[in-house]
Design a protein around this motif. Structure first.
Motif, PDB file in Angstrom:
ATOM      1  N   PHE A 125      10.199  -1.544  16.780  1.00  0.00           N
ATOM      2  CA  PHE A 125       9.951  -2.577  15.773  1.00  0.00           C
ATOM      3  C   PHE A 125      11.251  -2.943  15.062  1.00  0.00           C
ATOM      4  O   PHE A 125      11.989  -2.078  14.611  1.00  0.00           O
ATOM      5  CB  PHE A 125       8.922  -2.092  14.743  1.00  0.00           C
ATOM      6  N   ASP A 126      11.508  -4.240  14.972  1.00  0.00           N
ATOM      7  CA  ASP A 126      12.693  -4.745  14.278  1.00  0.00           C
ATOM      8  C   ASP A 126      12.238  -5.673  13.162  1.00  0.00           C
ATOM      9  O   ASP A 126      11.762  -6.782  13.430  1.00  0.00           O
ATOM     10  CB  ASP A 126      13.588  -5.502  15.262  1.00  0.00           C
ATOM     11  N   PRO A 127      12.355  -5.248  11.886  1.00  0.00           N
ATOM     12  CA  PRO A 127      11.885  -6.097  10.778  1.00  0.00           C
ATOM     13  C   PRO A 127      12.599  -7.436  10.704  1.00  0.00           C
ATOM     14  O   PRO A 127      12.088  -8.377  10.095  1.00  0.00           O
ATOM     15  CB  PRO A 127      12.163  -5.257   9.526  1.00  0.00           C
ATOM     16  N   GLN A 128      13.746  -7.558  11.332  1.00  0.00           N
ATOM     17  CA  GLN A 128      14.464  -8.833  11.332  1.00  0.00           C
ATOM     18  C   GLN A 128      13.800  -9.863  12.252  1.00  0.00           C
ATOM     19  O   GLN A 128      14.060 -11.058  12.129  1.00  0.00           O
ATOM     20  CB  GLN A 128      15.923  -8.622  11.791  1.00  0.00           C
ATOM     21  N   ARG A 129      12.942  -9.394  13.161  1.00  0.00           N
ATOM     22  CA  ARG A 129      12.337 -10.298  14.145  1.00  0.00           C
ATOM     23  C   ARG A 129      10.907 -10.685  13.795  1.00  0.00           C
ATOM     24  O   ARG A 129      10.284 -11.451  14.523  1.00  0.00           O
ATOM     25  CB  ARG A 129      12.379  -9.649  15.524  1.00  0.00           C
ATOM     26  N   GLY A 130      10.354 -10.167  12.701  1.00  0.00           N
ATOM     27  CA  GLY A 130       8.990 -10.525  12.319  1.00  0.00           C
ATOM     28  C   GLY A 130       8.340  -9.450  11.482  1.00  0.00           C
ATOM     29  O   GLY A 130       8.898  -8.372  11.276  1.00  0.00           O
ATOM     30  N   SER A 131       7.147  -9.756  11.007  1.00  0.00           N
ATOM     31  CA  SER A 131       6.431  -8.826  10.135  1.00  0.00           C
ATOM     32  C   SER A 131       5.772  -7.708  10.935  1.00  0.00           C
ATOM     33  O   SER A 131       5.529  -7.829  12.138  1.00  0.00           O
ATOM     34  CB  SER A 131       5.361  -9.574   9.337  1.00  0.00           C
ATOM     35  N   ALA A 132       5.449  -6.631  10.236  1.00  0.00           N
ATOM     36  CA  ALA A 132       4.763  -5.502  10.861  1.00  0.00           C
ATOM     37  C   ALA A 132       3.379  -5.903  11.347  1.00  0.00           C
ATOM     38  O   ALA A 132       2.921  -5.446  12.395  1.00  0.00           O
ATOM     39  CB  ALA A 132       4.666  -4.337   9.870  1.00  0.00           C
ATOM     40  N   VAL A 133       2.700  -6.770  10.599  1.00  0.00           N
ATOM     41  CA  VAL A 133       1.355  -7.182  10.992  1.00  0.00           C
ATOM     42  C   VAL A 133       1.410  -8.019  12.275  1.00  0.00           C
ATOM     43  O   VAL A 133       0.602  -7.831  13.188  1.00  0.00           O
ATOM     44  CB  VAL A 133       0.656  -7.948   9.852  1.00  0.00           C
ATOM     45  N   SER A 134       2.369  -8.919  12.364  1.00  0.00           N
ATOM     46  CA  SER A 134       2.524  -9.696  13.600  1.00  0.00           C
ATOM     47  C   SER A 134       2.815  -8.782  14.779  1.00  0.00           C
ATOM     48  O   SER A 134       2.266  -8.953  15.875  1.00  0.00           O
ATOM     49  CB  SER A 134       3.655 -10.714  13.450  1.00  0.00           C
ATOM     50  N   TRP A 135       3.680  -7.805  14.559  1.00  0.00           N
ATOM     51  CA  TRP A 135       4.012  -6.836  15.604  1.00  0.00           C
ATOM     52  C   TRP A 135       2.754  -6.084  16.034  1.00  0.00           C
ATOM     53  O   TRP A 135       2.511  -5.887  17.231  1.00  0.00           O
ATOM     54  CB  TRP A 135       5.071  -5.881  15.070  1.00  0.00           C
ATOM     55  N   LEU A 136       1.921  -5.681  15.059  1.00  0.00           N
ATOM     56  CA  LEU A 136       0.693  -4.946  15.359  1.00  0.00           C
ATOM     57  C   LEU A 136      -0.268  -5.802  16.181  1.00  0.00           C
ATOM     58  O   LEU A 136      -0.857  -5.335  17.153  1.00  0.00           O
ATOM     59  CB  LEU A 136       0.021  -4.489  14.062  1.00  0.00           C
TER      60      LEU A 136
END
Length: 199
Positions: A63-74
Motif C-alpha cells: 500500500f502506498d498512501p501517495q497513490r490513493g486512500s486505504a479504503v480505495s485500496w481495500l
C-alpha cells in the motif's frame, strides 16, 4: 486523543499484525456488504470476508498512501478476491475453500447474514447478469453501482481519471441493459444501475 487514519493503520499492519484488529473493526461492515451482494450462502460470505482480511495482512506492505486512500485500496483488493473466488468455484466443486471460513460465524451471525443475503437478492440477480460483461465494464459497475463508490473513489481504485470513469460507466450501463434484454431478464432490477450518478 489522536485516532490513526486508515492509511496509518495500513502502514502499521505492514509492520506487524497488531493493527489489523482495528482496521478490521473499521471496515468489516463494508467488506460484509460486498460479500452479501456477491454470494448467496453464508459460507461463501464468511470465506470472502476472511480471505479479504488475510490478503490485507499479506498485501499491506504494497500500500502506498501517495497513490490513493486505504479504503480505495481495500475495495480494489476485495474485488480481486471476489474474482478469484468466482474463478475457483467455476473450476471446481471442492467445498474446502467455502468451508474454511465457517468458524468465523456463530448461530446469531448466520441468522444476520441470511437476513442480509435475502435483502440483497435483487442486486445479486443483476450482479450475475454483470458477469456476462467484459472485465473492465463489470469491475466498474461493481465498484459504483454495487458497492456504492463515487466516481472519484472508483477512479482511485482503477487508477484512471474521473472523466474516464464517467464515460466507461455510461457505456457499461448501456451494455448491461442490452445484455439483460437479450437474456429476457426483467428490467426492473437494473434501474438502480442505470441512474445517473451525481459527483
Amino acid at each position: 486523543m489522536h485516532e490513526d487514519s486508515n492509511e496509518d493503520l495500513l502502514v502499521a499492519v505492514a509492520a506487524g499484525p497488531g493493527a489489523l484488529q482495528e482496521f478490521y473493526r473499521r471496515h468489516v461492515a463494508k467488506v460484509m456488504g460486498m460479500a452479501v451482494r456477491r454470494f448467496s450462502n453464508p459460507e461463501d460470505v464468511a470465506d470472502f470476508v476472511a480471505t479479504v482480511f488475510l490478503e490485507v495482512l499479506r498485501s499491506a506492505g504494497g500500500f502506498d498512501p501517495q497513490r490513493g486512500s486505504a479504503v480505495s485500496w481495500l475495495y480494489g483488493l476485495a474485488g480481486n478476491v471476489a474474482t478469484g473466488m468466482y474463478r475457483q468455484q467455476a473450476r471446481s466443486a471442492d467445498a474446502q475453500l467455502r468451508l474454511s471460513g465457517r468458524a468465523l460465524l456463530d448461530a446469531d451471525d448466520y441468522a444476520r447474514v441470511e437476513e442480509r443475503i435475502d435483502a440483497a437478492a435483487t442486486l445479486r440477480h443483476v450482479y450475475r447478469a454483470m458477469q456476462q460483461l467484459g472485465d473492465a465494464d463489470r469491475r466498474l459497475l461493481e465498484l459504483v453501482a454495487v458497492d456504492g463508490l463515487s466516481a472519484r473513489e472508483a477512479a482511485d481504485v482503477l487508477k484512471i481519471t474521473q472523466a474516464a470513469v464517467r464515460v466507461r460507466l455510461l457505456r457499461a450501463r448501456h451494455r448491461l441493459r442490452n445484455a439483460m434484454l437479450a437474456a429476457s431478464q426483467p428490467s426492473a432490477p437494473i434501474s438502480y444501475l442505470m441512474k445517473e450518478e451525481s459527483v
